[in-house]
Design an enzyme around this catalytic site. Structure first.
Site, PDB file in Angstrom:
ATOM      1  N   HIS A 123      37.336 -13.272  31.374  1.00  0.00           N
ATOM      2  CA  HIS A 123      36.778 -12.057  32.204  1.00  0.00           C
ATOM      3  C   HIS A 123      35.684 -12.351  32.925  1.00  0.00           C
ATOM      4  O   HIS A 123      35.150 -11.472  33.729  1.00  0.00           O
ATOM      5  CB  HIS A 123      36.902 -10.963  31.014  1.00  0.00           C
ATOM      6  CG  HIS A 123      37.938 -10.674  30.406  1.00  0.00           C
ATOM      7  ND1 HIS A 123      39.121 -10.540  31.169  1.00  0.00           N
ATOM      8  CD2 HIS A 123      38.200 -10.292  29.151  1.00  0.00           C
ATOM      9  CE1 HIS A 123      40.294 -10.047  30.216  1.00  0.00           C
ATOM     10  NE2 HIS A 123      39.685 -10.135  28.999  1.00  0.00           N
TER      11      HIS A 123
ATOM     12  N   ASP B 280      46.597 -14.909  27.565  1.00  0.00           N
ATOM     13  CA  ASP B 280      45.793 -13.947  26.942  1.00  0.00           C
ATOM     14  C   ASP B 280      46.455 -12.520  27.284  1.00  0.00           C
ATOM     15  O   ASP B 280      47.054 -12.344  28.509  1.00  0.00           O
ATOM     16  CB  ASP B 280      44.548 -13.786  27.228  1.00  0.00           C
ATOM     17  CG  ASP B 280      43.584 -12.882  26.473  1.00  0.00           C
ATOM     18  OD1 ASP B 280      42.858 -13.391  25.682  1.00  0.00           O
ATOM     19  OD2 ASP B 280      43.780 -11.657  26.926  1.00  0.00           O
TER      20      ASP B 280
ATOM     21  N   HIS C 166      45.464  -9.878  28.244  1.00  0.00           N
ATOM     22  CA  HIS C 166      44.490  -9.123  29.133  1.00  0.00           C
ATOM     23  C   HIS C 166      44.518  -9.808  30.734  1.00  0.00           C
ATOM     24  O   HIS C 166      44.390 -10.935  30.321  1.00  0.00           O
ATOM     25  CB  HIS C 166      42.935  -8.835  28.758  1.00  0.00           C
ATOM     26  CG  HIS C 166      43.081  -7.904  27.634  1.00  0.00           C
ATOM     27  ND1 HIS C 166      42.925  -8.393  26.328  1.00  0.00           N
ATOM     28  CD2 HIS C 166      42.931  -6.710  27.179  1.00  0.00           C
ATOM     29  CE1 HIS C 166      42.902  -7.534  25.463  1.00  0.00           C
ATOM     30  NE2 HIS C 166      43.005  -6.345  26.029  1.00  0.00           N
TER      31      HIS C 166
ATOM     32  N   ASP D 290      46.047 -12.478  21.223  1.00  0.00           N
ATOM     33  CA  ASP D 290      46.099 -11.200  21.432  1.00  0.00           C
ATOM     34  C   ASP D 290      47.133 -10.438  21.685  1.00  0.00           C
ATOM     35  O   ASP D 290      47.458  -9.310  21.970  1.00  0.00           O
ATOM     36  CB  ASP D 290      44.913 -10.540  21.942  1.00  0.00           C
ATOM     37  CG  ASP D 290      44.421 -11.180  23.302  1.00  0.00           C
ATOM     38  OD1 ASP D 290      45.296 -11.978  23.895  1.00  0.00           O
ATOM     39  OD2 ASP D 290      43.386 -10.738  23.728  1.00  0.00           O
TER      40      ASP D 290
END
Length: 342
Positions: free
Chosen positions: A158, A193, A195, A282
């Site tokens: 991120h 991931d 996200h 995740d």
């Protein structure tokens, strides 16, 4: 498969952050890395410490001024606000116009996007050695290894070119991808991931030599928001080299694997000579930040399909939080990938 980790990565120890307006315990805890490390040892992986490759590989993808801000930011904040205050930004410039201020509180807002990256006494050291761990993995691939894994913590995907975001300070996977272009003309980075790999998208959006693909729920309704829409395909030399593959929230394991196949096909079409995997656990059904439903056998199947690309691969750890199946998911993916690449 070589594995790299440095215990100094455990020194970033945030206690809490704000989510949906409320203070809550911080999800990105040192224990995440300890669980993964202990699983690796139990499965017979030999863990090596990275060498210190300095700041140059980090500054190759990040704004050098942002990198230089971080080493003293925590101590400067404490000197201004005291030890009881949380080192997060409370002022933001909005649209990125203007200039970096000299006041520490203004600088926090300039270089940090949200409350999820609070600075602690050990943050700089942990983020620095997380990046060095990633760089060491790239060095192993450059030296001829088929596969290598970087147990990076804090994670990185991120982090944007000039700011922290979403638990991340340095974009380890983008650093690795750029580093690999020393040898490989075409590199692919796939982010599995749950996200959006929004920081990687930001950094690589105009790169024609690095193909970026991310699997994630629609950012219109799921964090990290803002970036990662299907129509964001790159600009300039990077036109057509970004691919965002959207999942429905609650997507099944079969749904995730079907979308993964589309990403793998695109990587083949690109002609990638080397691969970087932003590896998040995740996507697990029981992860504290769960949005889709992948189980340990699903992670093993993801590993088999990605290994099937049969190109040199650097695996870089991203998310995967303190849910009950974290160790099992990591074991399934990493032992399967090791076996498939021996």
């Amino acid at each position: 498969m070589k594995v790299f980790f440095d215990e100094r990565q455990l020194r970033h120890a945030p206690t809490h952050y704000f989510r949906r307006g409320a203070a809550m315990p911080h999800q990105e805890q040192p224990q995440r890395a300890e669980i993964l490390r202990d699983m690796l040892i139990g499965e017979g992986f030999e863990i090596s410490k990275p060498q210190d490759h300095g700041l140059a590989p980090i500054k190759a993808v990040h704004n050098p001024d942002y990198v230089d801000f971080l080493p003293t930011a925590h101590s400067r904040f404490v000197a201004s606000a005291g030890t009881e205050a949380l080192a997060i930004p409370t002022m933001h410039p909005g649209v990125r116009r203007g200039k970096e201020p000299k006041d520490i509180h203004g600088q926090l807002g300039w270089w940090m996007t949200d409350t999820s990256t609070p600075l602690t006494e050990g943050t700089w050291e942990a983020a620095y050695w997380s990046a060095q761990t990633a760089i060491e993995t790239a060095e192993a691939i450059l030296a001829g290894d088929r596969a290598a894994y970087a147990l990076c913590r804090p994670p990185g995907h991120h982090a944007m070119r000039d700011c922290s975001n979403g638990f991340c300070f340095f974009n380890n996977a983008s650093i690795v991808a750029h580093h690999l272009t020393r040898k490989f003309k075409k590199v692919a980075l796939i982010d599995v991931d749950v996200h959006t790999g929004n920081g990687s998208l930001d950094i690589l959006y105009e790169r024609g030599d690095i193909f970026f693909c991310s699997l994630h729920p629609d950012p219109a309704t799921y964090p990290t928001f803002y970036l990662g829409h299907a129509d964001e395909t790159g600009e300039g030399e990077g036109e057509g080299t970004s691919l965002n593959l959207l999942l429905e929230q609650g997507a099944s394991q079969d749904d995730v694997l079907a979308v993964l196949d589309k990403g793998i096909e695109a990587i083949r079409d690109f002609g990638a000579e080397a691969l970087v995997i932003s590896l998040g656990f995740d996507m697990a059904v029981d992860d504290p930040l769960a949005a889709v439903a992948v189980y340990p056998e699903g992670f093993a199947e993801m590993a088999r399909r990605l290994a099937g690309l049969n190109i040199p691969t650097a695996l870089v750890q991203e998310g995967g939080y303190l849910g009950p199946s974290l160790a099992d998911n990591a074991k399934s993916f990493l032992t399967t990938f090791r076996k498939a690449t021996q």
